[in-house]
Design a protein around this motif. Sequence first.
Motif, PDB file in Angstrom:
ATOM      1  N   ASN A 122      -2.388   5.571   1.930  1.00 43.70           N
ATOM      2  CA  ASN A 122      -2.943   5.338   0.591  1.00 43.70           C
ATOM      3  C   ASN A 122      -3.473   3.914   0.400  1.00 43.70           C
ATOM      4  O   ASN A 122      -3.430   3.372  -0.696  1.00 43.70           O
ATOM      5  N   VAL A 158      -6.163   7.685   3.356  1.00 46.30           N
ATOM      6  CA  VAL A 158      -4.944   8.413   3.002  1.00 46.30           C
ATOM      7  C   VAL A 158      -3.901   8.194   4.088  1.00 46.30           C
ATOM      8  O   VAL A 158      -2.738   7.890   3.807  1.00 46.30           O
ATOM      9  N   ARG A 179      -4.784   1.145  -4.179  1.00 44.62           N
ATOM     10  CA  ARG A 179      -4.347   2.515  -3.893  1.00 44.62           C
ATOM     11  C   ARG A 179      -5.552   3.430  -3.664  1.00 44.62           C
ATOM     12  O   ARG A 179      -6.546   3.377  -4.388  1.00 44.62           O
ATOM     13  N   ALA A 192      -5.239   9.533  -3.150  1.00 45.50           N
ATOM     14  CA  ALA A 192      -3.777   9.672  -3.234  1.00 45.50           C
ATOM     15  C   ALA A 192      -3.434  10.628  -4.371  1.00 45.50           C
ATOM     16  O   ALA A 192      -3.930  10.488  -5.481  1.00 45.50           O
TER      17      ALA A 192
END
Length: 386
Positions: A10, A15, A69, A73
């Motif tokens: 993430n 990912v 992030r 995610a």
Amino acid sequence: MQFKRLKLRNWRNFVNVDIDIGQRLFLTGPNASGKSNMLDVFRFLRDIAKTGGGLQQAVRERGGLSKIRCLAARRYPDVEIEVALYDDSESPAVQWRYGLGLRQESRGQRRVLLSYERVWKDDRMLLNRPADNEEDRRDEVRLTQTHLEQINSNVAFRSVAGAFEKVLYLHLVPQLLKHPELANRDAAGEDPFGIRFLERVMITPEKTRRSRLKKIEQALRIAVPELKDLSDMRDERGFPHLEALYEHWQPHGGRQREDQFSDGTLRLIGLLWTLLDGDALLLLEEPELSLHAQIVTRLPALIWKLQRGKGRQALVSSHSAELFGDKGIKPSEVALLRPRGAEGTVVELASEKEDVRLLLEGGMTIADAVLPMTAPANIEQLTLFE
């Protein structure tokens, strides 16, 4: 200390990433696939470990955890980074792993907190926060800082912190050297675009500085035949400069300062100096910019020659067919980044792809086999745009 493996979860475009890192790693992929963001992982660890840095500042400089992030995610929102390293100063080499998990408070101040911080030495866990630390569990404020950034807490793995702190990134922008009034030379923090590059040259001990400039001049005499006698000086205000003699049609040539050098000459000087400067991990972003294609074809060999003597590693991002045309680049040294929509960007070594292996066995270069995979779909329609 050498980096051996990188795992991400993430982080930015990614990912999941799990990739080996050798002496060199060349990153390629479409625009916006995450090449710069992958290099930024190592800058992020450096920014945590460096003097005056720290976790909160490193996250803040990147716009907060929400900007770090990955947008893909879903159920698992934490950001995770893990690197494996080995200490080549010890015999046999000691392997280290450092892992970091980050989360954000769901309410209140919305602070960035550690989900965990873990350190292993030869598979023996030295640190496991907060699981093995009762004070961390009682006082959540302690989780706003890593032990990596605290000299009283990182004694057992200070060599890892030192390896992070020495990571060097340079993407020299020639215009900032030619026109220093465009930037603040006194700004604190990292100098990614070479604003203070000349100052870094000048504070190097004189004997070392002269030796490096002489080596750089020898390379420039090949790439820029009219240039000779590269030297450093300070003007009447104390500002640092580079000077060189250019032999054109004038019988005795003429001396010029860096503001009269070509962009390619300045970028080549910056690249050569950086390769000669230190033994830490070096991050190079598109080093081919402003350089003649024939120079670019020789960059991988040049990087290898200069880094091998120092035992340093280099991570290089590029789109250049000339650079990837070097037959000395192994498939295991090329990371292919490919966006997959909701899956984020997938990262694979070229050596792991069967179709690439078959193309290389058929006589193609890395450039022939890999770069077509980075082209945007339907790129031929661009000429139809109105």
